[in-house]
Design a protein around this motif. Structure first.
Motif, PDB file in Angstrom:
ATOM      1  N   LYS A 357       0.943  -1.182  -0.033  1.00 53.35           N
ATOM      2  CA  LYS A 357      -0.072  -0.127  -0.127  1.00 53.35           C
ATOM      3  C   LYS A 357       0.968   1.252  -0.165  1.00 53.35           C
ATOM      4  O   LYS A 357       1.232   1.839   1.202  1.00 53.35           O
ATOM      5  CB  LYS A 357      -0.828  -0.108   1.154  1.00 53.35           C
ATOM      6  CG  LYS A 357      -1.887  -1.098   1.145  1.00 53.35           C
ATOM      7  CD  LYS A 357      -2.927  -0.839   2.384  1.00 53.35           C
ATOM      8  CE  LYS A 357      -3.905  -2.061   1.972  1.00 53.35           C
ATOM      9  NZ  LYS A 357      -5.091  -1.995   3.255  1.00 53.35           N
ATOM     10  N   PRO A 358       1.288   1.500  -1.246  1.00 54.44           N
ATOM     11  CA  PRO A 358       2.359   2.852  -1.447  1.00 54.44           C
ATOM     12  C   PRO A 358       1.812   4.161  -0.996  1.00 54.44           C
ATOM     13  O   PRO A 358       2.641   5.052  -0.904  1.00 54.44           O
ATOM     14  CB  PRO A 358       2.966   2.372  -2.661  1.00 54.44           C
ATOM     15  CG  PRO A 358       1.915   1.726  -3.345  1.00 54.44           C
ATOM     16  CD  PRO A 358       0.991   1.022  -2.552  1.00 54.44           C
ATOM     17  N   PHE A 359       0.598   4.216  -1.243  1.00 60.34           N
ATOM     18  CA  PHE A 359      -0.083   5.742  -1.313  1.00 60.34           C
ATOM     19  C   PHE A 359      -0.675   5.813   0.040  1.00 60.34           C
ATOM     20  O   PHE A 359      -1.763   5.329   0.570  1.00 60.34           O
ATOM     21  CB  PHE A 359      -0.904   5.890  -2.428  1.00 60.34           C
ATOM     22  CG  PHE A 359      -0.593   5.351  -3.672  1.00 60.34           C
ATOM     23  CD1 PHE A 359       0.353   6.308  -4.453  1.00 60.34           C
ATOM     24  CD2 PHE A 359      -0.755   4.475  -4.057  1.00 60.34           C
ATOM     25  CE1 PHE A 359       0.922   6.012  -5.574  1.00 60.34           C
ATOM     26  CE2 PHE A 359      -0.162   3.825  -5.486  1.00 60.34           C
ATOM     27  CZ  PHE A 359       0.473   4.573  -6.287  1.00 60.34           C
ATOM     28  N   ARG A 360       0.111   6.944   0.812  1.00 59.36           N
ATOM     29  CA  ARG A 360      -0.517   7.264   2.286  1.00 59.36           C
ATOM     30  C   ARG A 360      -0.957   8.742   2.440  1.00 59.36           C
ATOM     31  O   ARG A 360      -0.622   9.582   1.840  1.00 59.36           O
ATOM     32  CB  ARG A 360       0.658   6.972   3.323  1.00 59.36           C
ATOM     33  CG  ARG A 360       0.462   7.047   4.825  1.00 59.36           C
ATOM     34  CD  ARG A 360       1.708   6.727   5.646  1.00 59.36           C
ATOM     35  NE  ARG A 360       2.314   5.476   5.282  1.00 59.36           N
ATOM     36  CZ  ARG A 360       1.456   4.259   6.061  1.00 59.36           C
ATOM     37  NH1 ARG A 360       0.609   4.669   6.793  1.00 59.36           N
ATOM     38  NH2 ARG A 360       2.176   2.960   5.704  1.00 59.36           N
ATOM     39  N   CYS A 361      -2.158   8.436   2.986  1.00 57.45           N
ATOM     40  CA  CYS A 361      -2.766   9.857   3.361  1.00 57.45           C
ATOM     41  C   CYS A 361      -1.897  10.825   4.255  1.00 57.45           C
ATOM     42  O   CYS A 361      -1.550  10.387   5.574  1.00 57.45           O
ATOM     43  CB  CYS A 361      -4.169   9.836   4.090  1.00 57.45           C
ATOM     44  SG  CYS A 361      -5.037  11.387   4.393  1.00 57.45           S
ATOM     45  N   SER A 362      -1.682  12.133   4.060  1.00 53.99           N
ATOM     46  CA  SER A 362      -0.665  12.850   4.715  1.00 53.99           C
ATOM     47  C   SER A 362      -1.653  13.565   5.990  1.00 53.99           C
ATOM     48  O   SER A 362      -1.002  13.936   6.864  1.00 53.99           O
ATOM     49  CB  SER A 362      -0.354  13.992   4.104  1.00 53.99           C
ATOM     50  OG  SER A 362      -1.248  14.667   3.487  1.00 53.99           O
ATOM     51  N   VAL A 363      -3.093  13.409   6.244  1.00 53.75           N
ATOM     52  CA  VAL A 363      -3.799  13.933   7.324  1.00 53.75           C
ATOM     53  C   VAL A 363      -3.852  12.657   8.234  1.00 53.75           C
ATOM     54  O   VAL A 363      -3.603  12.865   9.457  1.00 53.75           O
ATOM     55  CB  VAL A 363      -5.198  14.213   6.800  1.00 53.75           C
ATOM     56  CG1 VAL A 363      -5.781  14.811   7.921  1.00 53.75           C
ATOM     57  CG2 VAL A 363      -5.100  15.302   5.714  1.00 53.75           C
ATOM     58  N   CYS A 364      -4.241  11.499   7.846  1.00 55.59           N
ATOM     59  CA  CYS A 364      -4.587  10.627   8.907  1.00 55.59           C
ATOM     60  C   CYS A 364      -3.768   9.117   8.903  1.00 55.59           C
ATOM     61  O   CYS A 364      -3.859   8.110   9.487  1.00 55.59           O
ATOM     62  CB  CYS A 364      -6.026  10.004   8.861  1.00 55.59           C
ATOM     63  SG  CYS A 364      -6.356   9.337   7.303  1.00 55.59           S
TER      64      CYS A 364
END
Length: 522
Positions: A357-364
């Protein structure tokens, strides 16, 4: 060792003796012949070593700002007269050297000699690090930089470094906007020769033998006999058969068969988007995406499907689309043997097995398999929904969601099951439905090992273990574990009934209630 000194404006031929060399020498036209591997002449500007003083002098011209030799046709400047003479052959189209095997002609004797090695298979240049062989010394020299990591050419605008001067020149067109490759037919200009070549296919007469590619495909795969115009494309293709992936990401350890794919992947971690649209300022991670995007502004769609007359911006997009009609799926997963129409779909599918899962949310900090899923998720935080349905006024975060939603009003169901004939308005729903017939349940819970036919079912199920209910009603505060359940709940407060019976016009809050009602008419 000797070092040629000199400023960037005027290069001196003075040799400064660094250390003595007592090895025996033979005389050559370049000077005394040195023992193999010895390079006593060093460039004072980039520290590159050379075996002969004449080679160092020639190399130092790269660092010169002055280019005194000007082409009278296109006004391009060159540092050496020989480079100008080679360039001028582009304008004269003079090609005096012809290959006796395939009759291909060349403007330079060196290019002709190198081409002949395709037929002979000769590769006289060997890398001392990995024993890989090459047909030309320039290819070997270029390859060696992979081992050394040498990037001597730096962009003066953004300080990005490159292993080759040609790559730096190509990169600089991003900043300058220069488009020096012009189509002789319609005068449209392009920053790269490859883009011009692709564009020129629009003007080519349609071939009578059904072959869309007018260029010689001299490089053939020994496994599946597929042929390519460029050797680099063949090498890239061969990775499908060998599964060799020598290029590894230092951040997430993901491996790639092609160095360029690794570089593009690394932008996921860095967030770098170096390609910017000059019309709307939208930024992209690679040039291909920018090139495709720019066609939205020009509305250029030169490639037409012969089956359904749909137009496409790229030949590759047309070929991929045609597989919908032919059913061809040439890319197979090595783990579960599922077949896909495109290599990109296979690449995305493989993340299921890898758990990547290489795409990470910068908020949560929530992670996703796909960039599109991350983009969709971010709207939970921003609440932005710019796309409105003209039929019912419902708003959506993405144009694709609106497009799918509009099928509720039109009744369009373009995706039909080949087993039972049931039709669906989304291809994802058809895929999910197919698993009823196949019994396939590829998504397994890591806590209780229960298996599911879709990833969304698994995602909902996992919330049983975590107790997570992230979707809260803004009117009464009730929380839900699914966004769709929250939307259904909202209709209690709003009284909205978007699902209408086509027979008696009775309206319902839920599609399932409408479906039950329609049975009364049948």
């Amino acid at each position: 060792m000797y070092m040629l000194t000199g400023s960037q404006d005027a290069l001196s031929n003075e040799c400064v003796k660094q250390e003595p060399c007592d090895s025996p020498r033979m005389e050559t036209k370049n000077g005394p012949q040195l023992p193999e591997g010895q390079k006593p002449y060093k460039c004072a500007l980039c520290s590159k070593d050379f075996a002969f003083a004449s080679h160092l002098i020639r190399h130092q011209i790269i660092h010169m700002t002055e280019k005194p030799y000007k082409c009278p046709v296109c006004s391009k400047h060159f540092a050496r007269s020989s480079s100008l003479q080679t360039h001028q052959k582009m304008h004269t189209t003079e090609k005096p050297y012809q290959c006796s095997e395939c009759m291909k002609t060349f403007s330079l004797f060196s290019n002709f000699k190198q081409h002949q090695m395709i037929h002979t298979g000769e590769k006289p240049y060997t890398c001392t690090e990995c024993s890989m062989v090459f047909s030309s010394s320039s290819n070997l020299s270029r390859h060696k930089k992979k081992h050394t990591g040498e990037t001597p050419f730096q962009c003066s605008v953004c300080n990005k470094e490159f292993a080759r001067a040609s790559h730096l020149k190509r990169h600089q067109t991003i900043h300058t906007g220069e488009k020096r490759f012009k189509c002789a037919v319609c005068h449209k200009a392009f920053p790269r020769s490859e883009s011009l070549y692709t564009h020129q296919k629009i003007h080519l007469p349609k071939p009578t033998n059904g072959d869309n590619n007018q260029r010689e495909k001299a490089f053939k795969c020994s496994v599946c006999t597929k042929a390519f115009v460029h050797r680099s494309k063949l090498k890239q293709h061969e990775g499908i058969h060998t599964r060799e992936k020598p290029y590894k990401c230092s951040v997430c350890k993901k491996a790639f068969a092609v160095l360029l794919n690794l570089k593009i992947h690394q932008r996921i971690h860095t967030g770098e988007k170096p390609y910017k649209c000059s019309l709307c300022s939208k930024e992209f991670t690679h040039s291909g995406s920018l090139y495709t995007h720019q066609k939205l502004h020009t509305a250029e769609n030169p490639y037409k499907c012969s089956a359904c007359n749909l137009d496409f911006t790229h030949l590759s997009r047309l070929k991929m689309h045609e597989r919908i009609h032919t059913g061809e799926k040439p890319h197979t997963c090595p783990v579960c043997h599922k077949a896909f129409a495109s290599s990109s779909s296979l690449y995305v599918h493989e993340r299921i097995h890898a758990g990547e899962k290489p795409f990470r949310c910068s908020v949560c900090s929530k992670a996703f398999k796909y960039a599109s899923s991350l983009r969709g998720h971010k709207i939970i935080h921003t609440g932005d929904k710019p796309f409105e349905c003209s039929g019912c006024g419902k708003v959506f975060a993405h144009s694709s969601y609106l497009y799918v939603h509009q099928r509720i009003h039109t009744g369009e169901k373009p995706y039909k099951c080949s087993h039972c004939g049931k039709a669906f308005n989304q291809v994802g729903h058809l895929r999910q439905h197919h698993r009823i017939h196949t019994g396939e349940k590829p998504y397994k819970c890591s806590v209780c090992c229960k298996a599911f036919a879709s990833s969304s079912y698994l995602c909902v199920h996992k919330k049983i273990h975590t107790g997570e209910r992230p979707y809260k009603c803004s009117l009464c505060g009730k929380a839900f574990n699914q966004l769709s359940t929250l939307r259904q709940h909202h209709r209690i407060h709003t009284g909205e009934k978007p699902f209408k019976c086509s027979v008696c016009n009775k309206a319902f809050a839920h599609s399932s209630t409408l479906h039950d009602h329609q049975r009364t008419h049948s």
